[in-house]
Design a protein around this motif. Structure first.
Motif, PDB file in Angstrom:
ATOM      1  N   SER A   1      -4.233  17.846 -64.662  1.00 33.75           N
ATOM      2  CA  SER A   1      -5.697  17.895 -64.548  1.00 33.75           C
ATOM      3  C   SER A   1      -6.155  17.520 -63.143  1.00 33.75           C
ATOM      4  O   SER A   1      -7.099  18.092 -62.609  1.00 33.75           O
TER       5      SER A   1
ATOM      6  N   THR B   1       5.822  11.049 -68.830  1.00 32.43           N
ATOM      7  CA  THR B   1       5.388  11.078 -70.219  1.00 32.43           C
ATOM      8  C   THR B   1       4.431  12.256 -70.408  1.00 32.43           C
ATOM      9  O   THR B   1       3.968  12.869 -69.424  1.00 32.43           O
ATOM     10  N   VAL B   2       4.091  12.562 -71.645  1.00 29.74           N
ATOM     11  CA  VAL B   2       3.124  13.626 -71.922  1.00 29.74           C
ATOM     12  C   VAL B   2       1.786  13.284 -71.274  1.00 29.74           C
ATOM     13  O   VAL B   2       1.154  14.132 -70.642  1.00 29.74           O
ATOM     14  N   GLU B   3       1.371  12.030 -71.398  1.00 30.52           N
ATOM     15  CA  GLU B   3       0.104  11.600 -70.808  1.00 30.52           C
ATOM     16  C   GLU B   3       0.115  11.770 -69.283  1.00 30.52           C
ATOM     17  O   GLU B   3      -0.848  12.274 -68.699  1.00 30.52           O
ATOM     18  N   GLU B   4       1.200  11.370 -68.645  1.00 34.75           N
ATOM     19  CA  GLU B   4       1.298  11.506 -67.190  1.00 34.75           C
ATOM     20  C   GLU B   4       1.299  12.977 -66.773  1.00 34.75           C
ATOM     21  O   GLU B   4       0.662  13.349 -65.784  1.00 34.75           O
ATOM     22  N   THR B   5       1.986  13.814 -67.532  1.00 35.77           N
ATOM     23  CA  THR B   5       2.025  15.249 -67.232  1.00 35.77           C
ATOM     24  C   THR B   5       0.627  15.843 -67.307  1.00 35.77           C
ATOM     25  O   THR B   5       0.205  16.580 -66.403  1.00 35.77           O
ATOM     26  N   LEU B   6      -0.122  15.527 -68.363  1.00 35.17           N
ATOM     27  CA  LEU B   6      -1.488  16.039 -68.500  1.00 35.17           C
ATOM     28  C   LEU B   6      -2.402  15.480 -67.411  1.00 35.17           C
ATOM     29  O   LEU B   6      -3.253  16.189 -66.873  1.00 35.17           O
ATOM     30  N   TYR B   7      -2.222  14.208 -67.077  1.00 36.18           N
ATOM     31  CA  TYR B   7      -3.038  13.583 -66.041  1.00 36.18           C
ATOM     32  C   TYR B   7      -2.839  14.282 -64.694  1.00 36.18           C
ATOM     33  O   TYR B   7      -3.799  14.675 -64.037  1.00 36.18           O
ATOM     34  N   TYR B   8      -1.585  14.453 -64.276  1.00 30.42           N
ATOM     35  CA  TYR B   8      -1.318  15.083 -62.982  1.00 30.42           C
ATOM     36  C   TYR B   8      -1.732  16.548 -62.974  1.00 30.42           C
ATOM     37  O   TYR B   8      -2.251  17.044 -61.965  1.00 30.42           O
TER      38      TYR B   8
END
Length: 116
Positions: free
Chosen positions: A111, A102-109
């Motif tokens: 960062s 997801t977009v959230e997972e992509t940004l999390y990983y």
């Protein structure tokens, strides 16, 4: 440059002129000025209006055949590509992203990989 981590990242550009460095000297951006004072920012415009050129210029990711003049400031100080990378992340327009995240997972990983 003294890199501190302010609450908001401020980027400004003054009289920015971006052009091809060949015989034709085609203008890509012609003496534009502006600023971004942190938070969420959207850059909108029609196809070919210079959005990607502006972002590539601000992040020092221009093609070697493209040159620029003008003043670029990060938190009111001149900066280099290394300074920018310490304070901001920029995903290229044609970057390959994992379609299973997801977009959230992509940004999390992203960062987690970039931050200490």
């Amino acid at each position: 440059m003294d890199i501190s981590h302010p609450k908001y990242l401020k980027i400004s550009w003054q009289d920015l002129h971006v052009f091809t460095n060949d015989k034709k000297k085609k203008n890509l951006l012609n003496k534009i000025s502006g600023k971004i004072n942190g938070g969420f920012t959207a850059i909108m415009g029609s196809s070919g209006s210079g959005k990607s050129t502006l972002l590539n210029t601000l992040s020092y990711r221009l093609d070697p055949n493209i040159k620029n003049t003008g003043q670029l400031l990060l938190n009111d100080k001149e900066y280099t590509q290394s300074d920018f990378k310490l304070m901001a992340g920029y995903v290229m327009q044609k970057d390959i992203l994992n379609p299973d995240l997801t977009v959230e997972e992509t940004l999390y990983y992203n960062s987690k990989l970039r931050l200490p």
